[in-house]
Design a protein around this motif. Structure first.
Motif, PDB file in Angstrom:
ATOM      1  N   TYR A 169      -3.551   2.712   2.969  1.00 34.48           N
ATOM      2  CA  TYR A 169      -2.957   3.593   1.970  1.00 34.48           C
ATOM      3  C   TYR A 169      -3.759   3.655   0.672  1.00 34.48           C
ATOM      4  O   TYR A 169      -3.790   4.691   0.011  1.00 34.48           O
ATOM      5  N   MET A 170      -4.376   2.533   0.280  1.00 34.59           N
ATOM      6  CA  MET A 170      -5.000   2.434  -1.037  1.00 34.59           C
ATOM      7  C   MET A 170      -6.396   1.823  -0.938  1.00 34.59           C
ATOM      8  O   MET A 170      -6.633   0.940  -0.102  1.00 34.59           O
ATOM      9  N   LYS A 171      -7.290   2.292  -1.811  1.00 38.43           N
ATOM     10  CA  LYS A 171      -8.602   1.687  -1.983  1.00 38.43           C
ATOM     11  C   LYS A 171      -8.760   1.282  -3.450  1.00 38.43           C
ATOM     12  O   LYS A 171      -8.060   1.798  -4.327  1.00 38.43           O
ATOM     13  N   LEU A 172      -9.691   0.369  -3.718  1.00 43.15           N
ATOM     14  CA  LEU A 172      -9.976  -0.064  -5.083  1.00 43.15           C
ATOM     15  C   LEU A 172     -11.407   0.293  -5.447  1.00 43.15           C
ATOM     16  O   LEU A 172     -12.297   0.281  -4.589  1.00 43.15           O
ATOM     17  N   SER A 173     -11.614   0.600  -6.718  1.00 40.51           N
ATOM     18  CA  SER A 173     -12.969   0.847  -7.203  1.00 40.51           C
ATOM     19  C   SER A 173     -13.685  -0.481  -7.405  1.00 40.51           C
ATOM     20  O   SER A 173     -13.062  -1.553  -7.443  1.00 40.51           O
TER      21      SER A 173
ATOM     22  N   PHE B 116       4.626   9.724  -8.820  1.00 40.46           N
ATOM     23  CA  PHE B 116       5.808   9.712  -9.692  1.00 40.46           C
ATOM     24  C   PHE B 116       5.471  10.276 -11.066  1.00 40.46           C
ATOM     25  O   PHE B 116       4.492   9.871 -11.698  1.00 40.46           O
ATOM     26  N   GLN B 117       6.298  11.188 -11.541  1.00 37.57           N
ATOM     27  CA  GLN B 117       6.160  11.750 -12.879  1.00 37.57           C
ATOM     28  C   GLN B 117       7.527  11.775 -13.534  1.00 37.57           C
ATOM     29  O   GLN B 117       8.550  11.975 -12.867  1.00 37.57           O
ATOM     30  N   THR B 118       7.550  11.578 -14.826  1.00 37.92           N
ATOM     31  CA  THR B 118       8.816  11.572 -15.551  1.00 37.92           C
ATOM     32  C   THR B 118       8.602  12.007 -16.986  1.00 37.92           C
ATOM     33  O   THR B 118       7.518  11.823 -17.552  1.00 37.92           O
ATOM     34  N   ASP B 119       9.646  12.583 -17.553  1.00 38.18           N
ATOM     35  CA  ASP B 119       9.646  12.908 -18.979  1.00 38.18           C
ATOM     36  C   ASP B 119      10.380  11.841 -19.789  1.00 38.18           C
ATOM     37  O   ASP B 119      10.461  11.935 -21.019  1.00 38.18           O
TER      38      ASP B 119
ATOM     39  N   GLN C   3      -1.265   3.459 -13.207  1.00 40.28           N
ATOM     40  CA  GLN C   3      -0.158   4.167 -12.562  1.00 40.28           C
ATOM     41  C   GLN C   3       1.069   3.258 -12.620  1.00 40.28           C
ATOM     42  O   GLN C   3       1.024   2.177 -13.211  1.00 40.28           O
ATOM     43  N   ILE C   4       2.167   3.709 -12.013  1.00 41.54           N
ATOM     44  CA  ILE C   4       3.342   2.841 -11.922  1.00 41.54           C
ATOM     45  C   ILE C   4       2.992   1.618 -11.085  1.00 41.54           C
ATOM     46  O   ILE C   4       2.395   1.724 -10.013  1.00 41.54           O
ATOM     47  N   VAL C   5       3.390   0.448 -11.586  1.00 43.27           N
ATOM     48  CA  VAL C   5       3.185  -0.824 -10.903  1.00 43.27           C
ATOM     49  C   VAL C   5       4.533  -1.546 -10.846  1.00 43.27           C
ATOM     50  O   VAL C   5       5.255  -1.592 -11.841  1.00 43.27           O
ATOM     51  N   HIS C   6       4.877  -2.079  -9.689  1.00 44.01           N
ATOM     52  CA  HIS C   6       6.127  -2.818  -9.531  1.00 44.01           C
ATOM     53  C   HIS C   6       6.086  -4.137 -10.291  1.00 44.01           C
ATOM     54  O   HIS C   6       7.072  -4.557 -10.902  1.00 44.01           O
ATOM     55  N   HIS C   7       4.967  -4.840 -10.240  1.00 43.17           N
ATOM     56  CA  HIS C   7       4.711  -6.105 -10.943  1.00 43.17           C
ATOM     57  C   HIS C   7       5.355  -7.332 -10.298  1.00 43.17           C
ATOM     58  O   HIS C   7       5.129  -8.443 -10.769  1.00 43.17           O
ATOM     59  N   ASP C   8       6.157  -7.161  -9.260  1.00 44.97           N
ATOM     60  CA  ASP C   8       6.882  -8.325  -8.734  1.00 44.97           C
ATOM     61  C   ASP C   8       7.096  -8.216  -7.223  1.00 44.97           C
ATOM     62  O   ASP C   8       8.154  -8.582  -6.715  1.00 44.97           O
TER      63      ASP C   8
ATOM     64  N   GLY D 234       0.807  -1.209   0.000  1.00 48.72           N
ATOM     65  CA  GLY D 234       0.000   0.000   0.000  1.00 48.72           C
ATOM     66  C   GLY D 234       0.840   1.259   0.000  1.00 48.72           C
ATOM     67  O   GLY D 234       0.574   2.214  -0.756  1.00 48.72           O
ATOM     68  N   GLU D 235       1.880   1.277   0.821  1.00 47.76           N
ATOM     69  CA  GLU D 235       2.723   2.470   0.941  1.00 47.76           C
ATOM     70  C   GLU D 235       3.446   2.775  -0.361  1.00 47.76           C
ATOM     71  O   GLU D 235       3.495   3.933  -0.804  1.00 47.76           O
ATOM     72  N   ILE D 236       4.011   1.751  -0.989  1.00 49.01           N
ATOM     73  CA  ILE D 236       4.756   2.010  -2.231  1.00 49.01           C
ATOM     74  C   ILE D 236       3.806   2.334  -3.377  1.00 49.01           C
ATOM     75  O   ILE D 236       4.126   3.143  -4.256  1.00 49.01           O
ATOM     76  N   SER D 237       2.602   1.746  -3.368  1.00 47.26           N
ATOM     77  CA  SER D 237       1.619   2.080  -4.393  1.00 47.26           C
ATOM     78  C   SER D 237       1.191   3.539  -4.275  1.00 47.26           C
ATOM     79  O   SER D 237       1.000   4.235  -5.283  1.00 47.26           O
ATOM     80  N   LYS D 238       1.035   4.011  -3.043  1.00 45.02           N
ATOM     81  CA  LYS D 238       0.692   5.420  -2.823  1.00 45.02           C
ATOM     82  C   LYS D 238       1.803   6.323  -3.326  1.00 45.02           C
ATOM     83  O   LYS D 238       1.544   7.371  -3.956  1.00 45.02           O
TER      84      LYS D 238
END
Length: 332
Positions: free
Chosen positions: A262-266, A132-135, A197-202, A123-127
């Motif tokens: 930290y996170m909720k789901l729709s 995170f933003q990047t060019d 959004q950004i996802v770690h995936h692992d 939850g914390e890292i997903s928040k």
């Protein structure tokens, strides 16, 4: 490969003496634990098929962002070389890097404390990922597009593998694999409406480290991090907990309660969780097929995952309603 590791290590430590030992997990890249002056590091040489310079620069920026987020756990920040760069271009078009070694042990899924720490950490890292933003170019790693995850694993090469498997695989497992590939053809599933959004995936136990105080001390391996469907992160972790089917929902509730701080789901995300778990398995199997064609020995990994996929598919069908109600109760 040993000569490449010597070249890599010299870029960071010059002529200093060092010792090496293997890492316990990992198939995607080539990694070693190295010790220099009594300090441990991880030296990594990347797979040419799955990590180019654009993707590595993205990973470096993402991890650097997380280092500055005041998280309750550590992430392995990229160390500068003697010339100040955070990666090395090696012979043979290989890329390499060195990161600090983070102390800890992998979480015990039999421990309610460790499962709670997993939920809190995910939850914390997903928040944090939300901000995170990047060019920079973002890696095209989307688990809903399972034919695009490895350059040697296309619809054609997967079909070839299925037609003539190079090792023995249970017929019923292969039949399910074919059925799910047909069911979840990328053009047949509509997922663009779900939050991305950004996802770690692992975020499996192998990439998490519990410290001596019982708290999460480290999150590792951002190799597959990219923009994807947000709900893939909890779906992959829920699947990990489902390996213990005799008491799945008890431990799942512990995980979800901590995650939900930290996170909720729709509701749309909750409805899609079972199919995201299935897509996760398709993604892994397609990656393994690509790795097979690149010359890696994947038999044990492939047969283990395809058998687990069959067991999980059965469980999801039998427990669909209970799983949905648990998710609604805790993360909606």
């Amino acid at each position: 490969m040993e000569s490449l590791f010597r070249e890599l290590i010299s870029k960071y430590f010059g002529d200093l003496d060092y010792s090496t030992e293997p890492v316990p997990f990992g198939l995607t890249n080539f990694s070693r634990i190295i010790t220099v002056k009594d300090r441990k590091y991880i030296a990594r040489i990347y797979d040419r098929h799955t990590k180019n310079l654009e993707n590595l620069l993205f990973e470096i920026e993402l991890v650097t962002f997380l280092e500055n987020c005041d998280l309750s756990f550590k992430v392995p920040g990229f160390l500068p070389t003697r010339s100040g760069h955070k990666y090395v271009e090696l012979q043979g078009n290989r890329l390499g890097s060195v990161v600090p070694f983070i102390e800890g042990v992998i979480p015990d899924i039999n421990s309610s404390n460790d499962v709670k720490e997993m939920g809190r950490t995910v939850g914390e890292i997903s928040k944090a990922f939300e901000e995170f933003q990047t060019d920079l170019h973002t890696p095209a790693i989307q688990f809903s597009r399972f034919y695009d995850l490895h350059p040697l694993s296309s619809e054609e090469t997967v079909a070839q593998f299925l037609l003539n498997p190079p090792f023995v695989v249970d017929d019923s497992h292969m039949a399910l694999f074919r059925n799910l590939l047909d069911q979840f053809q990328p053009e047949h599933i509509l997922l663009s409406h779900l939050p991305h959004q950004i996802v770690h995936h692992d975020l499996l136990i192998f990439n998490l480290l519990i410290g001596n105080n019982g708290k999460m001390n480290g999150v590792l391996d951002f190799d597959f991090a990219s923009i994807d469907i947000r709900a893939f992160e909890p779906a992959i972790c829920i699947n990990h907990l489902l390996q213990f089917e005799d008491r799945t929902l008890d431990y799942l509730e512990i995980f979800l309660k901590a995650y939900s701080a930290y996170m909720k789901l729709s509701m749309a995300e909750i409805d899609m969780i079972p199919n995201l778990i299935r897509l996760y398995y398709l993604s892994l199997l397609c990656i393994y097929i690509g790795q097979y064609y690149s010359g890696k020995a994947v038999k044990d990994h492939f047969t283990f995952i395809i058998a687990q996929m069959s067991a999980r598919d059965y469980w999801l069908k039998e427990n669909k309603d209970n799983l949905k109600q648990t998710l609604i109760h805790l993360v909606y």
